[in-house]
Design an enzyme around this catalytic site. Structure first.
Site, short mmCIF file in Angstrom:
data_model
loop_
_atom_site.label_atom_id
_atom_site.label_comp_id
_atom_site.label_asym_id
_atom_site.label_seq_id
_atom_site.Cartn_x
_atom_site.Cartn_y
_atom_site.Cartn_z
N ASP A 275 0.82 -1.20 0.00
CA ASP A 275 0.00 0.00 0.00
C ASP A 275 0.86 1.25 0.00
O ASP A 275 1.89 1.31 0.69
CB ASP A 275 -0.85 -0.04 1.28
CG ASP A 275 -1.90 1.04 1.33
OD1 ASP A 275 -2.68 1.13 0.38
OD2 ASP A 275 -1.94 1.78 2.33
N GLU B 109 1.57 -0.33 -5.07
CA GLU B 109 0.68 0.77 -5.44
C GLU B 109 1.52 2.02 -5.56
O GLU B 109 1.95 2.59 -4.56
CB GLU B 109 -0.40 0.99 -4.36
CG GLU B 109 -1.38 2.07 -4.77
CD GLU B 109 -2.11 2.76 -3.61
OE1 GLU B 109 -3.13 3.41 -3.88
OE2 GLU B 109 -1.66 2.68 -2.46
C1 GLC Z 1 -4.06 3.27 -0.43
C2 GLC Z 1 -5.33 2.46 -0.50
C3 GLC Z 1 -6.47 3.30 0.01
C4 GLC Z 1 -6.17 3.73 1.44
C5 GLC Z 1 -4.82 4.42 1.51
C6 GLC Z 1 -4.38 4.61 2.93
O1 GLC Z 1 -4.07 4.33 -1.30
O2 GLC Z 1 -5.55 2.00 -1.80
O3 GLC Z 1 -7.69 2.63 -0.05
O4 GLC Z 1 -7.16 4.61 1.89
O5 GLC Z 1 -3.82 3.68 0.88
O6 GLC Z 1 -4.03 3.37 3.47
#
Ligand code: GLC
Length: 580
Positions: free
Chosen positions: A205, A250
Protein backbone atom coordinates in the site's frame (compact mmCIF):
# COMPACT_ATOMS: atom_id res chain seq x y z
CA UNK A 1 12.18 -17.34 -22.51
CA UNK A 2 11.32 -21.01 -22.19
CA UNK A 3 8.02 -22.64 -21.30
CA UNK A 4 8.89 -23.43 -17.72
CA UNK A 5 9.57 -19.75 -17.02
CA UNK A 6 5.81 -19.24 -16.76
CA UNK A 7 5.69 -21.23 -13.55
CA UNK A 8 8.95 -19.82 -12.30
CA UNK A 9 7.95 -16.17 -12.73
CA UNK A 10 4.27 -16.93 -12.22
CA UNK A 11 3.26 -13.31 -11.82
CA UNK A 12 4.16 -12.49 -15.43
CA UNK A 13 1.02 -14.21 -16.68
CA UNK A 14 -2.33 -14.78 -15.08
CA UNK A 15 -5.17 -12.78 -13.65
CA UNK A 16 -5.28 -10.91 -10.34
CA UNK A 17 -8.63 -10.47 -8.58
CA UNK A 18 -9.13 -8.04 -5.69
CA UNK A 19 -11.66 -8.79 -2.97
CA UNK A 20 -12.95 -6.72 -0.07
CA UNK A 21 -13.77 -9.68 2.18
CA UNK A 22 -16.59 -7.93 4.06
CA UNK A 23 -18.39 -7.28 0.76
CA UNK A 24 -17.95 -10.62 -1.01
CA UNK A 25 -20.04 -13.36 0.62
CA UNK A 26 -21.54 -13.67 4.08
CA UNK A 27 -21.47 -17.30 5.25
CA UNK A 28 -23.08 -16.86 8.69
CA UNK A 29 -25.97 -14.50 8.07
CA UNK A 30 -24.67 -11.57 10.13
CA UNK A 31 -24.71 -9.26 7.13
CA UNK A 32 -20.91 -9.03 6.87
CA UNK A 33 -18.92 -10.91 4.25
CA UNK A 34 -16.31 -13.24 5.70
CA UNK A 35 -13.36 -15.49 4.90
CA UNK A 36 -15.49 -18.63 5.02
CA UNK A 37 -17.84 -17.04 2.46
CA UNK A 38 -14.97 -16.18 0.16
CA UNK A 39 -13.66 -19.74 0.48
CA UNK A 40 -17.00 -21.02 -0.81
CA UNK A 41 -16.54 -18.97 -3.96
CA UNK A 42 -13.01 -20.07 -4.82
CA UNK A 43 -14.37 -22.31 -7.56
CA UNK A 44 -16.19 -19.36 -9.07
CA UNK A 45 -12.89 -17.50 -9.23
CA UNK A 46 -11.11 -20.54 -10.65
CA UNK A 47 -13.77 -20.80 -13.36
CA UNK A 48 -13.25 -17.16 -14.25
CA UNK A 49 -9.54 -17.84 -14.71
CA UNK A 50 -8.23 -16.02 -11.65
CA UNK A 51 -4.71 -17.08 -10.69
CA UNK A 52 -3.96 -14.63 -7.88
CA UNK A 53 -6.41 -13.45 -5.26
CA UNK A 54 -5.61 -10.10 -3.65
CA UNK A 55 -7.23 -9.62 -0.25
CA UNK A 56 -7.83 -6.04 0.86
CA UNK A 57 -6.93 -5.52 4.54
CA UNK A 58 -8.61 -8.12 6.75
CA UNK A 59 -6.83 -7.16 9.98
CA UNK A 60 -8.39 -5.86 13.20
CA UNK A 61 -9.40 -2.26 12.62
CA UNK A 62 -11.65 0.51 13.89
CA UNK A 63 -12.84 0.61 10.25
CA UNK A 64 -12.37 4.29 9.55
CA UNK A 65 -10.59 3.67 6.24
CA UNK A 66 -12.16 0.36 5.23
CA UNK A 67 -9.49 -1.63 7.07
CA UNK A 68 -6.46 0.39 5.92
CA UNK A 69 -6.32 1.60 9.53
CA UNK A 70 -4.86 -1.39 11.36
CA UNK A 71 -4.64 -2.04 15.09
CA UNK A 72 -3.02 -5.49 14.95
CA UNK A 73 -0.86 -6.64 12.06
CA UNK A 74 -0.90 -10.26 13.25
CA UNK A 75 -4.59 -11.03 13.32
CA UNK A 76 -7.88 -11.23 11.47
CA UNK A 77 -10.75 -8.81 12.04
CA UNK A 78 -13.14 -10.98 14.11
CA UNK A 79 -16.07 -9.85 11.92
CA UNK A 80 -14.38 -11.64 9.00
CA UNK A 81 -13.34 -14.84 10.77
CA UNK A 82 -10.18 -16.16 12.36
CA UNK A 83 -6.63 -17.02 11.46
CA UNK A 84 -7.94 -20.56 10.98
CA UNK A 85 -10.42 -19.34 8.37
CA UNK A 86 -7.62 -17.51 6.61
CA UNK A 87 -5.50 -20.65 6.43
CA UNK A 88 -8.51 -22.63 5.17
CA UNK A 89 -9.03 -20.03 2.44
CA UNK A 90 -5.38 -20.04 1.39
CA UNK A 91 -5.26 -23.81 1.30
CA UNK A 92 -8.45 -24.07 -0.78
CA UNK A 93 -7.23 -21.41 -3.19
CA UNK A 94 -3.88 -23.16 -3.60
CA UNK A 95 -5.66 -26.40 -4.35
CA UNK A 96 -7.41 -24.67 -7.28
CA UNK A 97 -4.15 -23.16 -8.54
CA UNK A 98 -4.87 -19.71 -7.13
CA UNK A 99 -2.22 -17.85 -5.16
CA UNK A 100 -3.21 -15.42 -2.43
CA UNK A 101 -1.65 -12.06 -1.68
CA UNK A 102 -2.77 -9.49 0.89
CA UNK A 103 -2.55 -5.79 1.41
CA UNK A 104 0.53 -4.86 3.39
CA UNK A 105 -0.05 -1.46 4.92
CA UNK A 106 3.29 -0.24 6.23
CA UNK A 107 3.01 3.49 5.77
CA UNK A 108 0.86 3.95 8.85
CA UNK A 109 -1.10 2.32 11.65
CA UNK A 110 -4.43 3.24 13.14
CA UNK A 111 -4.19 5.81 15.92
CA UNK A 112 -5.79 3.06 18.03
CA UNK A 113 -2.81 0.74 17.50
CA UNK A 114 -1.12 -0.04 20.86
CA UNK A 115 2.15 1.29 19.41
CA UNK A 116 0.67 4.73 18.84
CA UNK A 117 -1.16 4.72 22.14
CA UNK A 118 2.09 4.05 23.92
CA UNK A 119 4.02 6.45 21.69
CA UNK A 120 1.73 9.29 22.74
CA UNK A 121 1.77 8.43 26.41
CA UNK A 122 5.48 8.00 26.85
CA UNK A 123 8.02 9.97 24.80
CA UNK A 124 10.75 7.80 26.30
CA UNK A 125 9.17 4.57 25.07
CA UNK A 126 10.66 2.74 22.09
CA UNK A 127 7.26 3.07 20.40
CA UNK A 128 7.54 6.86 20.42
CA UNK A 129 10.17 6.64 17.70
CA UNK A 130 7.98 4.30 15.67
CA UNK A 131 6.29 7.48 14.43
CA UNK A 132 7.45 10.79 12.95
CA UNK A 133 7.13 13.81 15.27
CA UNK A 134 7.80 17.53 15.25
CA UNK A 135 7.90 19.84 18.22
CA UNK A 136 7.06 23.06 16.48
CA UNK A 137 3.91 24.30 14.80
CA UNK A 138 3.94 22.94 11.22
CA UNK A 139 3.74 25.21 8.18
CA UNK A 140 0.75 25.10 5.84
CA UNK A 141 0.82 21.65 4.21
CA UNK A 142 -2.69 21.71 2.77
CA UNK A 143 -1.28 21.13 -0.74
CA UNK A 144 0.29 17.86 0.43
CA UNK A 145 -2.80 16.16 1.81
CA UNK A 146 -4.04 13.16 -0.12
CA UNK A 147 -7.68 13.29 0.90
CA UNK A 148 -8.43 16.82 -0.28
CA UNK A 149 -11.54 18.23 1.27
CA UNK A 150 -11.32 15.86 4.23
CA UNK A 151 -7.90 16.74 5.64
CA UNK A 152 -6.16 20.12 5.92
CA UNK A 153 -2.64 19.20 6.97
CA UNK A 154 -0.28 16.24 7.02
CA UNK A 155 0.57 17.06 10.65
CA UNK A 156 -1.80 16.81 13.60
CA UNK A 157 -1.18 17.62 17.21
CA UNK A 158 -1.32 14.86 19.76
CA UNK A 159 -2.59 16.47 22.95
CA UNK A 160 -1.13 13.66 25.00
CA UNK A 161 2.34 13.96 23.49
CA UNK A 162 2.21 17.73 23.10
CA UNK A 163 3.74 17.35 19.63
CA UNK A 164 2.68 17.00 16.03
CA UNK A 165 2.78 13.63 14.22
CA UNK A 166 3.01 13.01 10.50
CA UNK A 167 0.10 11.46 8.62
CA UNK A 168 0.06 11.49 4.85
CA UNK A 169 -3.47 10.04 4.83
CA UNK A 170 -6.16 10.54 7.46
CA UNK A 171 -5.41 12.13 10.78
CA UNK A 172 -6.28 8.81 12.42
CA UNK A 173 -3.49 7.08 10.43
CA UNK A 174 -0.14 8.18 11.92
CA UNK A 175 2.79 7.42 9.60
CA UNK A 176 5.31 4.84 10.73
CA UNK A 177 8.94 5.86 10.84
CA UNK A 178 10.46 3.22 8.58
CA UNK A 179 13.94 4.62 9.09
CA UNK A 180 13.78 3.20 12.63
CA UNK A 181 15.50 -0.17 12.85
CA UNK A 182 12.93 -1.44 15.36
CA UNK A 183 10.09 -0.61 12.96
CA UNK A 184 11.97 -2.41 10.21
CA UNK A 185 12.32 -5.44 12.44
CA UNK A 186 8.58 -5.37 13.10
CA UNK A 187 7.84 -5.10 9.39
CA UNK A 188 10.06 -8.09 8.67
CA UNK A 189 8.31 -10.06 11.39
CA UNK A 190 4.89 -9.20 9.92
CA UNK A 191 5.98 -10.28 6.44
CA UNK A 192 7.48 -13.47 7.82
CA UNK A 193 4.31 -14.25 9.77
CA UNK A 194 1.95 -14.11 6.80
CA UNK A 195 4.32 -15.98 4.52
CA UNK A 196 4.49 -18.70 7.13
CA UNK A 197 0.70 -18.92 7.07
CA UNK A 198 0.86 -19.49 3.34
CA UNK A 199 0.41 -16.13 1.67
CA UNK A 200 2.15 -15.72 -1.67
CA UNK A 201 3.10 -12.10 -1.34
CA UNK A 202 1.70 -8.65 -0.81
CA UNK A 203 0.15 -5.65 -2.44
CA UNK A 204 2.23 -2.90 -0.90
CA UNK A 205 0.00 0.00 0.00
CA UNK A 206 1.00 3.59 -0.67
CA UNK A 207 4.61 2.97 -1.70
CA UNK A 208 5.53 6.60 -2.53
CA UNK A 209 4.27 7.76 0.85
CA UNK A 210 5.98 4.91 2.64
CA UNK A 211 9.30 5.77 1.07
CA UNK A 212 8.63 9.46 0.44
CA UNK A 213 9.70 8.78 -3.13
CA UNK A 214 8.60 11.36 -5.67
CA UNK A 215 7.59 13.78 -2.94
CA UNK A 216 10.60 15.93 -3.76
CA UNK A 217 11.59 16.49 -0.17
CA UNK A 218 8.49 18.53 0.36
CA UNK A 219 7.87 16.99 3.72
CA UNK A 220 10.22 17.32 6.59
CA UNK A 221 12.68 14.51 6.30
CA UNK A 222 11.61 11.45 8.22
CA UNK A 223 15.14 10.13 8.29
CA UNK A 224 14.79 7.68 5.42
CA UNK A 225 17.98 8.32 3.52
CA UNK A 226 17.98 5.31 1.21
CA UNK A 227 14.40 4.35 0.28
CA UNK A 228 15.45 2.09 -2.58
CA UNK A 229 17.95 0.31 -0.41
CA UNK A 230 15.26 -0.32 2.17
CA UNK A 231 12.68 -1.58 -0.33
CA UNK A 232 15.33 -3.88 -1.79
CA UNK A 233 16.03 -5.12 1.74
CA UNK A 234 12.34 -5.92 2.27
CA UNK A 235 12.19 -7.76 -1.04
CA UNK A 236 15.32 -9.77 -0.37
CA UNK A 237 14.05 -10.74 3.07
CA UNK A 238 10.71 -11.85 1.62
CA UNK A 239 12.43 -13.97 -1.04
CA UNK A 240 14.62 -15.64 1.54
CA UNK A 241 11.52 -16.64 3.46
CA UNK A 242 9.48 -17.63 0.42
CA UNK A 243 11.15 -18.06 -2.94
CA UNK A 244 7.87 -17.61 -4.82
CA UNK A 245 6.47 -14.55 -3.08
CA UNK A 246 5.88 -11.19 -4.75
CA UNK A 247 5.57 -7.52 -3.94
CA UNK A 248 2.99 -5.66 -6.02
CA UNK A 249 3.29 -1.94 -5.50
CA UNK A 250 0.68 0.77 -5.44
CA UNK A 251 2.70 3.53 -7.05
CA UNK A 252 0.61 6.28 -8.58
CA UNK A 253 3.49 8.28 -10.04
CA UNK A 254 4.79 9.17 -13.49
CA UNK A 255 6.57 6.34 -15.31
CA UNK A 256 10.08 7.67 -14.68
CA UNK A 257 9.53 7.49 -10.92
CA UNK A 258 7.69 4.18 -11.06
CA UNK A 259 10.53 2.68 -13.02
CA UNK A 260 13.05 3.27 -10.24
CA UNK A 261 10.90 1.23 -7.83
CA UNK A 262 11.32 -1.96 -9.82
CA UNK A 263 14.92 -1.79 -8.64
CA UNK A 264 17.81 -3.09 -10.67
CA UNK A 265 17.79 -6.89 -10.86
CA UNK A 266 19.17 -8.81 -9.13
CA UNK A 267 18.43 -6.08 -6.53
CA UNK A 268 14.67 -6.20 -7.14
CA UNK A 269 12.45 -3.83 -5.17
CA UNK A 270 8.90 -4.32 -6.42
CA UNK A 271 8.11 -7.27 -8.70
CA UNK A 272 5.00 -5.64 -10.12
CA UNK A 273 3.64 -2.10 -10.30
CA UNK A 274 0.14 -0.98 -11.21
CA UNK A 275 0.15 0.95 -14.47
CA UNK A 276 -1.69 4.08 -13.30
CA UNK A 277 -0.42 6.10 -16.25
CA UNK A 278 -1.88 3.91 -19.00
CA UNK A 279 -5.08 3.51 -16.99
CA UNK A 280 -5.65 7.24 -16.71
CA UNK A 281 -4.81 7.85 -20.35
CA UNK A 282 -7.18 5.06 -21.33
CA UNK A 283 -10.02 7.13 -19.86
CA UNK A 284 -8.86 10.21 -21.75
CA UNK A 285 -8.86 8.15 -24.94
CA UNK A 286 -12.36 6.90 -24.16
CA UNK A 287 -13.57 10.45 -23.48
CA UNK A 288 -12.15 11.68 -26.79
CA UNK A 289 -12.97 8.65 -28.90
CA UNK A 290 -9.32 8.72 -29.97
CA UNK A 291 -6.50 6.30 -29.32
CA UNK A 292 -3.86 9.09 -29.09
CA UNK A 293 -3.54 9.56 -25.29
CA UNK A 294 -3.28 5.84 -24.55
CA UNK A 295 -0.87 5.34 -27.45
CA UNK A 296 1.30 8.17 -26.14
CA UNK A 297 1.35 6.61 -22.68
CA UNK A 298 2.27 3.20 -24.05
CA UNK A 299 5.02 4.74 -26.12
CA UNK A 300 6.66 6.10 -22.97
CA UNK A 301 6.00 3.06 -20.79
CA UNK A 302 9.50 2.04 -19.72
CA UNK A 303 10.77 -1.36 -20.84
CA UNK A 304 11.20 -3.59 -17.80
CA UNK A 305 13.37 -6.48 -16.81
CA UNK A 306 12.07 -10.01 -17.40
CA UNK A 307 11.48 -10.53 -13.69
CA UNK A 308 9.23 -7.46 -13.41
CA UNK A 309 5.73 -6.80 -14.61
CA UNK A 310 3.17 -4.04 -15.18
CA UNK A 311 -0.28 -4.65 -13.81
CA UNK A 312 -3.04 -3.35 -16.04
CA UNK A 313 -6.39 -2.33 -14.58
CA UNK A 314 -9.32 -0.10 -15.34
CA UNK A 315 -10.87 0.20 -11.88
CA UNK A 316 -9.89 -0.53 -8.31
CA UNK A 317 -11.31 -0.09 -4.83
CA UNK A 318 -10.37 3.59 -4.65
CA UNK A 319 -11.51 6.58 -6.62
CA UNK A 320 -10.51 6.41 -10.28
CA UNK A 321 -7.46 8.65 -9.88
CA UNK A 322 -6.87 11.12 -12.71
CA UNK A 323 -3.96 12.96 -11.15
CA UNK A 324 -1.39 11.95 -13.76
CA UNK A 325 -3.39 13.86 -16.40
CA UNK A 326 -3.15 17.59 -17.03
CA UNK A 327 -5.90 19.74 -15.54
CA UNK A 328 -7.69 20.32 -18.85
CA UNK A 329 -7.45 16.60 -19.65
CA UNK A 330 -8.92 15.69 -16.28
CA UNK A 331 -11.80 18.06 -16.94
CA UNK A 332 -12.46 16.27 -20.24
CA UNK A 333 -12.69 12.95 -18.44
CA UNK A 334 -14.89 14.44 -15.72
CA UNK A 335 -17.21 15.96 -18.34
CA UNK A 336 -17.53 12.62 -20.14
CA UNK A 337 -17.80 10.19 -17.23
CA UNK A 338 -18.46 12.13 -14.03
CA UNK A 339 -20.68 15.01 -15.07
CA UNK A 340 -22.15 15.50 -11.59
CA UNK A 341 -20.20 16.71 -8.57
CA UNK A 342 -21.31 13.67 -6.57
CA UNK A 343 -19.57 11.39 -9.10
CA UNK A 344 -16.20 12.87 -8.11
CA UNK A 345 -13.80 12.52 -5.19
CA UNK A 346 -10.98 14.66 -3.80
CA UNK A 347 -11.05 16.89 -6.89
CA UNK A 348 -8.92 14.35 -8.76
CA UNK A 349 -10.95 11.21 -9.23
CA UNK A 350 -14.21 9.46 -9.97
CA UNK A 351 -16.13 7.27 -7.56
CA UNK A 352 -18.02 5.28 -10.15
CA UNK A 353 -17.54 1.87 -11.67
CA UNK A 354 -16.94 1.51 -15.40
CA UNK A 355 -20.33 0.28 -16.69
CA UNK A 356 -22.36 3.25 -15.37
CA UNK A 357 -19.69 5.61 -16.72
CA UNK A 358 -20.23 4.03 -20.12
CA UNK A 359 -24.02 4.10 -19.63
CA UNK A 360 -24.21 0.33 -19.78
CA UNK A 361 -23.06 0.21 -23.43
CA UNK A 362 -22.18 -3.50 -23.64
CA UNK A 363 -20.04 -3.24 -26.75
CA UNK A 364 -18.03 -0.36 -25.32
CA UNK A 365 -17.58 -2.08 -21.94
CA UNK A 366 -16.28 -5.18 -23.69
CA UNK A 367 -13.94 -3.07 -25.77
CA UNK A 368 -12.38 -1.68 -22.59
CA UNK A 369 -11.84 -5.14 -21.06
CA UNK A 370 -10.55 -6.52 -24.33
CA UNK A 371 -8.02 -3.70 -24.37
CA UNK A 372 -7.02 -4.25 -20.76
CA UNK A 373 -6.50 -7.96 -21.33
CA UNK A 374 -4.58 -7.42 -24.56
CA UNK A 375 -2.08 -4.94 -23.14
CA UNK A 376 1.25 -6.46 -22.22
CA UNK A 377 1.22 -6.97 -18.47
CA UNK A 378 -0.84 -8.87 -15.93
CA UNK A 379 -4.48 -7.77 -15.63
CA UNK A 380 -6.16 -7.10 -12.28
CA UNK A 381 -9.92 -7.09 -11.75
CA UNK A 382 -11.79 -5.60 -8.81
CA UNK A 383 -14.58 -7.89 -7.60
CA UNK A 384 -17.80 -7.52 -9.56
CA UNK A 385 -16.15 -6.07 -12.65
CA UNK A 386 -16.64 -9.39 -14.40
CA UNK A 387 -20.39 -8.97 -13.89
CA UNK A 388 -20.55 -5.34 -14.94
CA UNK A 389 -21.60 -4.20 -11.46
CA UNK A 390 -22.43 -0.54 -10.88
CA UNK A 391 -21.77 1.67 -7.86
CA UNK A 392 -23.86 2.96 -4.98
CA UNK A 393 -23.39 6.66 -5.54
CA UNK A 394 -25.20 7.45 -2.28
CA UNK A 395 -22.55 5.63 -0.25
CA UNK A 396 -19.88 7.72 1.39
CA UNK A 397 -16.73 8.55 -0.55
CA UNK A 398 -14.87 5.57 -1.98
CA UNK A 399 -17.35 3.15 -0.41
CA UNK A 400 -19.46 3.77 -3.53
CA UNK A 401 -17.62 1.02 -5.43
CA UNK A 402 -17.43 -1.39 -2.46
CA UNK A 403 -21.07 -2.48 -2.37
CA UNK A 404 -21.95 -6.16 -1.79
CA UNK A 405 -21.07 -8.62 -4.52
CA UNK A 406 -24.16 -9.55 -6.51
CA UNK A 407 -24.53 -13.30 -6.62
CA UNK A 408 -28.24 -13.84 -7.17
CA UNK A 409 -31.39 -11.96 -8.16
CA UNK A 410 -32.81 -11.35 -4.70
CA UNK A 411 -33.08 -8.37 -2.37
CA UNK A 412 -29.76 -9.07 -0.66
CA UNK A 413 -28.14 -9.95 -3.96
CA UNK A 414 -27.42 -13.49 -2.78
CA UNK A 415 -24.65 -11.92 -0.70
CA UNK A 416 -26.20 -12.76 2.66
CA UNK A 417 -29.18 -14.35 4.33
CA UNK A 418 -29.57 -11.21 6.42
CA UNK A 419 -32.23 -8.69 5.46
CA UNK A 420 -31.14 -5.95 3.06
CA UNK A 421 -31.11 -3.31 5.81
CA UNK A 422 -28.77 -5.44 7.94
CA UNK A 423 -26.01 -5.72 5.36
CA UNK A 424 -22.56 -4.21 5.79
CA UNK A 425 -23.52 -1.87 2.95
CA UNK A 426 -26.65 -1.51 0.83
CA UNK A 427 -26.92 -3.59 -2.32
CA UNK A 428 -26.91 -1.44 -5.46
CA UNK A 429 -30.43 -0.64 -6.71
CA UNK A 430 -31.89 0.22 -10.12
CA UNK A 431 -30.61 -0.93 -13.50
CA UNK A 432 -27.35 -2.21 -12.03
CA UNK A 433 -29.04 -4.04 -9.16
CA UNK A 434 -29.05 -7.82 -8.65
CA UNK A 435 -32.27 -8.34 -10.63
CA UNK A 436 -30.34 -7.43 -13.77
CA UNK A 437 -26.77 -8.12 -12.76
CA UNK A 438 -25.79 -11.18 -10.78
CA UNK A 439 -23.29 -14.01 -11.01
CA UNK A 440 -25.90 -16.77 -11.05
CA UNK A 441 -27.56 -15.61 -14.26
CA UNK A 442 -24.31 -14.40 -15.82
CA UNK A 443 -22.60 -17.77 -15.49
CA UNK A 444 -25.50 -19.46 -17.31
CA UNK A 445 -25.62 -16.95 -20.17
CA UNK A 446 -22.99 -17.56 -22.85
CA UNK A 447 -23.30 -13.96 -24.05
CA UNK A 448 -22.76 -12.39 -20.60
CA UNK A 449 -19.88 -10.12 -19.70
CA UNK A 450 -18.78 -12.78 -17.21
CA UNK A 451 -18.38 -15.36 -19.96
CA UNK A 452 -16.75 -12.82 -22.23
CA UNK A 453 -14.14 -12.01 -19.58
CA UNK A 454 -13.71 -15.70 -18.87
CA UNK A 455 -12.91 -16.18 -22.56
CA UNK A 456 -10.51 -13.24 -22.52
CA UNK A 457 -8.72 -14.87 -19.59
CA UNK A 458 -8.56 -18.14 -21.54
CA UNK A 459 -7.22 -16.35 -24.62
CA UNK A 460 -4.52 -14.85 -22.44
CA UNK A 461 -3.62 -18.22 -21.01
CA UNK A 462 -3.01 -19.44 -24.53
CA UNK A 463 -0.90 -16.37 -25.27
CA UNK A 464 2.06 -16.30 -22.94
CA UNK A 465 3.49 -13.53 -25.08
CA UNK A 466 0.95 -11.11 -23.56
CA UNK A 467 2.70 -11.50 -20.24
CA UNK A 468 6.22 -11.73 -21.56
CA UNK A 469 6.32 -9.70 -24.74
CA UNK A 470 7.31 -6.10 -25.21
CA UNK A 471 4.75 -3.49 -26.22
CA UNK A 472 4.81 -2.26 -29.80
CA UNK A 473 2.37 0.13 -31.40
CA UNK A 474 1.42 -0.90 -34.93
CA UNK A 475 1.17 1.73 -37.59
CA UNK A 476 -2.28 2.36 -39.09
CA UNK A 477 -3.96 5.56 -40.29
CA UNK A 478 -7.10 5.98 -38.14
CA UNK A 479 -7.07 8.29 -35.08
CA UNK A 480 -9.92 6.34 -33.46
CA UNK A 481 -7.95 3.11 -33.59
CA UNK A 482 -5.29 1.66 -31.33
CA UNK A 483 -3.33 -1.17 -32.93
CA UNK A 484 -0.68 -2.75 -30.76
CA UNK A 485 1.05 -6.02 -30.19
CA UNK A 486 2.95 -7.87 -27.55
CA UNK A 487 5.92 -9.43 -29.24
CA UNK A 488 8.79 -11.72 -28.42
CA UNK A 489 11.47 -11.32 -31.09
CA UNK A 490 8.86 -10.43 -33.76
CA UNK A 491 8.03 -14.05 -34.49
CA UNK A 492 5.66 -14.82 -31.70
CA UNK A 493 3.15 -12.08 -31.12
CA UNK A 494 -0.43 -11.27 -30.28
CA UNK A 495 -1.77 -8.12 -31.89
CA UNK A 496 -4.99 -6.30 -31.10
CA UNK A 497 -6.96 -3.58 -32.86
CA UNK A 498 -9.50 -1.50 -30.93
CA UNK A 499 -11.92 1.13 -32.19
CA UNK A 500 -12.44 3.92 -29.62
CA UNK A 501 -15.12 5.56 -31.70
CA UNK A 502 -18.90 5.19 -31.86
CA UNK A 503 -18.56 5.10 -35.66
CA UNK A 504 -17.50 2.05 -37.69
CA UNK A 505 -14.00 2.29 -39.07
CA UNK A 506 -11.88 0.57 -41.71
CA UNK A 507 -8.14 0.53 -41.40
CA UNK A 508 -5.00 -1.23 -42.59
CA UNK A 509 -2.57 -2.34 -39.94
CA UNK A 510 1.12 -2.70 -40.72
CA UNK A 511 2.64 -5.90 -39.38
CA UNK A 512 6.39 -5.45 -39.16
CA UNK A 513 8.45 -8.46 -40.21
CA UNK A 514 5.42 -10.17 -41.79
CA UNK A 515 5.55 -11.48 -45.35
CA UNK A 516 2.79 -10.96 -47.91
CA UNK A 517 0.52 -13.98 -47.77
CA UNK A 518 1.22 -14.74 -44.11
CA UNK A 519 -1.85 -15.98 -42.35
CA UNK A 520 -3.03 -14.61 -39.03
CA UNK A 521 -5.42 -16.41 -36.77
CA UNK A 522 -8.15 -14.47 -34.97
CA UNK A 523 -8.16 -15.06 -31.22
CA UNK A 524 -10.84 -12.70 -29.97
CA UNK A 525 -13.33 -10.81 -32.03
CA UNK A 526 -16.35 -8.73 -31.14
CA UNK A 527 -17.75 -6.27 -33.61
CA UNK A 528 -15.48 -6.74 -36.57
CA UNK A 529 -17.00 -7.06 -40.01
CA UNK A 530 -17.33 -10.75 -40.75
CA UNK A 531 -18.20 -11.79 -37.22
CA UNK A 532 -21.94 -11.88 -37.76
CA UNK A 533 -22.57 -13.76 -34.55
CA UNK A 534 -21.46 -10.66 -32.61
CA UNK A 535 -20.16 -13.04 -30.02
CA UNK A 536 -16.59 -13.46 -28.97
CA UNK A 537 -14.78 -15.94 -31.10
CA UNK A 538 -12.44 -17.88 -28.99
CA UNK A 539 -9.95 -20.26 -30.44
CA UNK A 540 -10.47 -22.86 -27.75
CA UNK A 541 -14.22 -22.96 -27.53
CA UNK A 542 -15.29 -22.05 -31.04
CA UNK A 543 -12.74 -23.82 -33.12
CA UNK A 544 -15.22 -24.34 -35.92
CA UNK A 545 -15.61 -20.60 -36.34
CA UNK A 546 -11.91 -19.83 -36.59
CA UNK A 547 -11.27 -17.13 -39.10
CA UNK A 548 -8.04 -15.97 -40.58
CA UNK A 549 -6.66 -12.73 -41.92
CA UNK A 550 -4.05 -12.56 -44.65
CA UNK A 551 -1.16 -10.11 -44.84
CA UNK A 552 -1.36 -8.17 -48.13
CA UNK A 553 1.42 -7.02 -50.46
CA UNK A 554 2.18 -3.88 -48.47
CA UNK A 555 2.58 -5.99 -45.28
CA UNK A 556 -0.72 -4.67 -43.99
CA UNK A 557 -3.90 -6.42 -42.91
CA UNK A 558 -7.24 -4.80 -43.62
CA UNK A 559 -9.46 -4.63 -40.54
CA UNK A 560 -13.04 -3.32 -40.51
CA UNK A 561 -14.45 -2.61 -37.07
CA UNK A 562 -17.95 -1.69 -36.00
CA UNK A 563 -18.56 0.94 -33.30
CA UNK A 564 -16.22 0.08 -30.41
CA UNK A 565 -15.28 -3.09 -32.27
CA UNK A 566 -12.09 -5.03 -31.63
CA UNK A 567 -10.08 -7.98 -32.76
CA UNK A 568 -7.02 -9.94 -31.56
CA UNK A 569 -4.86 -12.04 -33.85
CA UNK A 570 -1.59 -13.92 -33.93
CA UNK A 571 0.44 -15.77 -36.53
CA UNK A 572 -1.45 -18.85 -37.70
CA UNK A 573 0.47 -21.95 -36.87
CA UNK A 574 -0.31 -25.62 -36.69
CA UNK A 575 1.95 -28.11 -35.03
CA UNK A 576 3.77 -27.70 -31.73
CA UNK A 577 3.59 -23.88 -31.80
CA UNK A 578 -0.12 -23.77 -32.51
CA UNK A 579 -2.60 -22.76 -29.84
CA UNK A 580 -4.96 -25.14 -28.15
C1 GLC B 1 -4.06 3.27 -0.43
C2 GLC B 1 -5.33 2.46 -0.50
C3 GLC B 1 -6.47 3.30 0.01
C4 GLC B 1 -6.17 3.73 1.44
C5 GLC B 1 -4.82 4.42 1.51
C6 GLC B 1 -4.38 4.61 2.93
O1 GLC B 1 -4.07 4.33 -1.30
O2 GLC B 1 -5.55 2.00 -1.80
O3 GLC B 1 -7.69 2.63 -0.05
O4 GLC B 1 -7.16 4.61 1.89
O5 GLC B 1 -3.82 3.68 0.88
O6 GLC B 1 -4.03 3.37 3.47
Amino acid sequence: MKGTDTSDLWWKTGLIYCVDVESFLDSNGDGVGDLAGLTRRIDYLAELGVTCLWLMPFYPTPGRDDGYDITDFYNVDPRLGSLGDLVALVRTAHDRGIRVIADLVLNHTSDQHPWFQRAQEDPESPEHDFYVWRDTEPPDTSDLVIFHGEQKSIWSKSKKAGKWYLHRFYKHQPDLNVSNRRVRNEIAKIIGFWLQLGLDGFRVDAVPQLLTVGLHDQIENDGLTDPHGYLGEVHAFMRRRSTDAILLGEVNLPYREQETLFGTPPAVELDLIFDFVAMQNLYLSLARGEAGPLAAALRTRPPIDDVNQWVTFVRNHDELALDQLGEAEREEVFAAFAPEERHRAFGRGIRRRLPPMLEGDQQRIRMVYSLMFSLPGTPALFYGEELGMGEDIDAEGRQAVRSPMQWAPDASGGFSEAAPEELVAPVVGGDFGPENINAHDAAADSTSLFNFIRRLAAARRRSVVLGWGSTELLEQPETAVLAHRAALDGQDFVAAVHNFSAEPVETRVLIPDAEPGDELEILVDVGSAGNDAKEPIDAGEHRHRIRKLTVEDDRRVPVALERYGFLWFRPFRLGPDGIF
